[in-house]
Scaffold this motif. Structure first.
Motif, PDB file in Angstrom:
ATOM      1  N   UNK A   1     -17.136 -71.672  -2.887  1.00  0.00           N
ATOM      2  CA  UNK A   1     -18.458 -72.036  -2.349  1.00  0.00           C
ATOM      3  C   UNK A   1     -18.626 -71.499  -0.931  1.00  0.00           C
ATOM      4  N   UNK A   2     -17.664 -71.751  -0.059  1.00  0.00           N
ATOM      5  CA  UNK A   2     -17.782 -71.289   1.324  1.00  0.00           C
ATOM      6  C   UNK A   2     -17.694 -69.763   1.394  1.00  0.00           C
ATOM      7  N   UNK A   3     -16.887 -69.175   0.541  1.00  0.00           N
ATOM      8  CA  UNK A   3     -16.761 -67.721   0.520  1.00  0.00           C
ATOM      9  C   UNK A   3     -18.090 -67.067   0.128  1.00  0.00           C
ATOM     10  N   UNK A   4     -18.767 -67.628  -0.884  1.00  0.00           N
ATOM     11  CA  UNK A   4     -20.080 -67.085  -1.275  1.00  0.00           C
ATOM     12  C   UNK A   4     -21.101 -67.263  -0.152  1.00  0.00           C
ATOM     13  N   UNK A   5     -21.051 -68.408   0.536  1.00  0.00           N
ATOM     14  CA  UNK A   5     -21.988 -68.651   1.641  1.00  0.00           C
ATOM     15  C   UNK A   5     -21.765 -67.634   2.758  1.00  0.00           C
ATOM     16  N   UNK A   6     -20.512 -67.331   3.057  1.00  0.00           N
ATOM     17  CA  UNK A   6     -20.206 -66.334   4.088  1.00  0.00           C
ATOM     18  C   UNK A   6     -20.713 -64.972   3.655  1.00  0.00           C
ATOM     19  N   UNK A   7     -20.463 -64.609   2.421  1.00  0.00           N
ATOM     20  CA  UNK A   7     -20.902 -63.304   1.922  1.00  0.00           C
ATOM     21  C   UNK A   7     -22.434 -63.188   1.964  1.00  0.00           C
ATOM     22  N   UNK A   8     -23.139 -64.256   1.583  1.00  0.00           N
ATOM     23  CA  UNK A   8     -24.613 -64.234   1.640  1.00  0.00           C
ATOM     24  C   UNK A   8     -25.100 -64.097   3.083  1.00  0.00           C
ATOM     25  N   UNK A  21     -21.377 -69.288  11.292  1.00  0.00           N
ATOM     26  CA  UNK A  21     -20.485 -68.298  10.679  1.00  0.00           C
ATOM     27  C   UNK A  21     -19.040 -68.585  11.070  1.00  0.00           C
ATOM     28  N   UNK A  22     -18.817 -68.879  12.336  1.00  0.00           N
ATOM     29  CA  UNK A  22     -17.456 -69.167  12.798  1.00  0.00           C
ATOM     30  C   UNK A  22     -16.900 -70.407  12.097  1.00  0.00           C
ATOM     31  N   UNK A  23     -17.720 -71.432  11.964  1.00  0.00           N
ATOM     32  CA  UNK A  23     -17.285 -72.651  11.282  1.00  0.00           C
ATOM     33  C   UNK A  23     -16.955 -72.375   9.815  1.00  0.00           C
ATOM     34  N   UNK A  24     -17.806 -71.601   9.151  1.00  0.00           N
ATOM     35  CA  UNK A  24     -17.551 -71.289   7.743  1.00  0.00           C
ATOM     36  C   UNK A  24     -16.277 -70.462   7.588  1.00  0.00           C
ATOM     37  N   UNK A  25     -16.069 -69.513   8.477  1.00  0.00           N
ATOM     38  CA  UNK A  25     -14.850 -68.687   8.398  1.00  0.00           C
ATOM     39  C   UNK A  25     -13.594 -69.521   8.649  1.00  0.00           C
ATOM     40  N   UNK A  26     -13.685 -70.463   9.570  1.00  0.00           N
ATOM     41  CA  UNK A  26     -12.541 -71.357   9.823  1.00  0.00           C
ATOM     42  C   UNK A  26     -12.244 -72.207   8.592  1.00  0.00           C
ATOM     43  N   UNK A  27     -13.293 -72.704   7.942  1.00  0.00           N
ATOM     44  CA  UNK A  27     -13.102 -73.516   6.748  1.00  0.00           C
ATOM     45  C   UNK A  27     -12.502 -72.670   5.617  1.00  0.00           C
ATOM     46  N   UNK A  28     -12.982 -71.443   5.464  1.00  0.00           N
ATOM     47  CA  UNK A  28     -12.411 -70.557   4.437  1.00  0.00           C
ATOM     48  C   UNK A  28     -10.931 -70.311   4.720  1.00  0.00           C
ATOM     49  N   UNK A  29     -10.580 -70.074   5.969  1.00  0.00           N
ATOM     50  CA  UNK A  29      -9.186 -69.833   6.320  1.00  0.00           C
ATOM     51  C   UNK A  29      -8.336 -71.075   6.085  1.00  0.00           C
ATOM     52  N   UNK A  78      -8.862 -73.448   3.872  1.00  0.00           N
ATOM     53  CA  UNK A  78      -8.692 -73.583   2.427  1.00  0.00           C
ATOM     54  C   UNK A  78      -7.734 -72.528   1.882  1.00  0.00           C
ATOM     55  N   UNK A  79      -7.852 -71.310   2.375  1.00  0.00           N
ATOM     56  CA  UNK A  79      -6.963 -70.233   1.931  1.00  0.00           C
ATOM     57  C   UNK A  79      -5.517 -70.567   2.287  1.00  0.00           C
ATOM     58  N   UNK A  80      -5.288 -71.098   3.462  1.00  0.00           N
ATOM     59  CA  UNK A  80      -3.941 -71.509   3.873  1.00  0.00           C
ATOM     60  C   UNK A  80      -3.403 -72.606   2.962  1.00  0.00           C
ATOM     61  N   UNK A  81      -4.251 -73.573   2.624  1.00  0.00           N
ATOM     62  CA  UNK A  81      -3.823 -74.663   1.749  1.00  0.00           C
ATOM     63  C   UNK A  81      -3.514 -74.129   0.345  1.00  0.00           C
ATOM     64  N   UNK A  82      -4.349 -73.241  -0.152  1.00  0.00           N
ATOM     65  CA  UNK A  82      -4.119 -72.640  -1.474  1.00  0.00           C
ATOM     66  C   UNK A  82      -2.802 -71.868  -1.471  1.00  0.00           C
ATOM     67  N   UNK A  83      -2.603 -71.034  -0.465  1.00  0.00           N
ATOM     68  CA  UNK A  83      -1.374 -70.246  -0.378  1.00  0.00           C
ATOM     69  C   UNK A  83      -0.153 -71.152  -0.244  1.00  0.00           C
ATOM     70  N   UNK A  84      -0.271 -72.195   0.551  1.00  0.00           N
ATOM     71  CA  UNK A  84       0.828 -73.133   0.712  1.00  0.00           C
ATOM     72  C   UNK A  84       1.205 -73.779  -0.608  1.00  0.00           C
ATOM     73  N   UNK A  85       0.226 -74.162  -1.388  1.00  0.00           N
ATOM     74  CA  UNK A  85       0.496 -74.754  -2.699  1.00  0.00           C
ATOM     75  C   UNK A  85       1.177 -73.745  -3.610  1.00  0.00           C
ATOM     76  N   UNK A  86       0.668 -72.531  -3.629  1.00  0.00           N
ATOM     77  CA  UNK A  86       1.250 -71.491  -4.491  1.00  0.00           C
ATOM     78  C   UNK A  86       2.695 -71.187  -4.119  1.00  0.00           C
ATOM     79  N   UNK A  87       2.993 -71.094  -2.840  1.00  0.00           N
ATOM     80  CA  UNK A  87       4.348 -70.735  -2.418  1.00  0.00           C
ATOM     81  C   UNK A  87       5.302 -71.916  -2.521  1.00  0.00           C
TER      82      UNK A  87
END
Length: 86
Positions: free
Chosen positions: A38-45, A58-66, A68-77
């Motif tokens: 959701x946040x990634x699509x909002x940033x792209x739009x 934009x800065x807030x959305x990018x921070x939120x995407x990062x 979430x990405x960190x949490x996703x990567x942490x779970x995967x690893x």
């Protein structure tokens, strides 16, 4: 300004199968990947001026995407490390 979509499959190509599996079996993982999408699509739009946003938003959305990405990567690893243990 970058307007690359940043899809999870492109960000973590080595984990595509694991991402699909976890989305099916782990409710929390499913939710954070949905939030990421959701946040990634909002940033792209915003970056492509479909739905422009000011610099602060934009800065807030990018921070939120990062975050979430960190949490996703942490779970995967973490899962990968746990699977490697005897």
């Amino acid at each position: 300004m970058s307007n690359t979509p940043h899809q999870l499959a492109e960000e973590f190509p080595e984990y595509v199968g694991k991402i699909r599996h976890l989305r099916e079996v782990d409710g929390h993982f499913h939710r954070i990947t949905e939030d990421y999408d959701v946040v990634n699509r909002a940033i792209h739009r915003a970056e492509t001026n479909i739905e422009p946003a000011d610099d602060f938003h934009m800065a807030d959305m990018r921070k939120e995407r990062m975050r979430l990405k960190d949490e996703i990567y942490g779970t995967l690893t973490r899962l990968e490390t746990a699977e490697e243990r005897p």
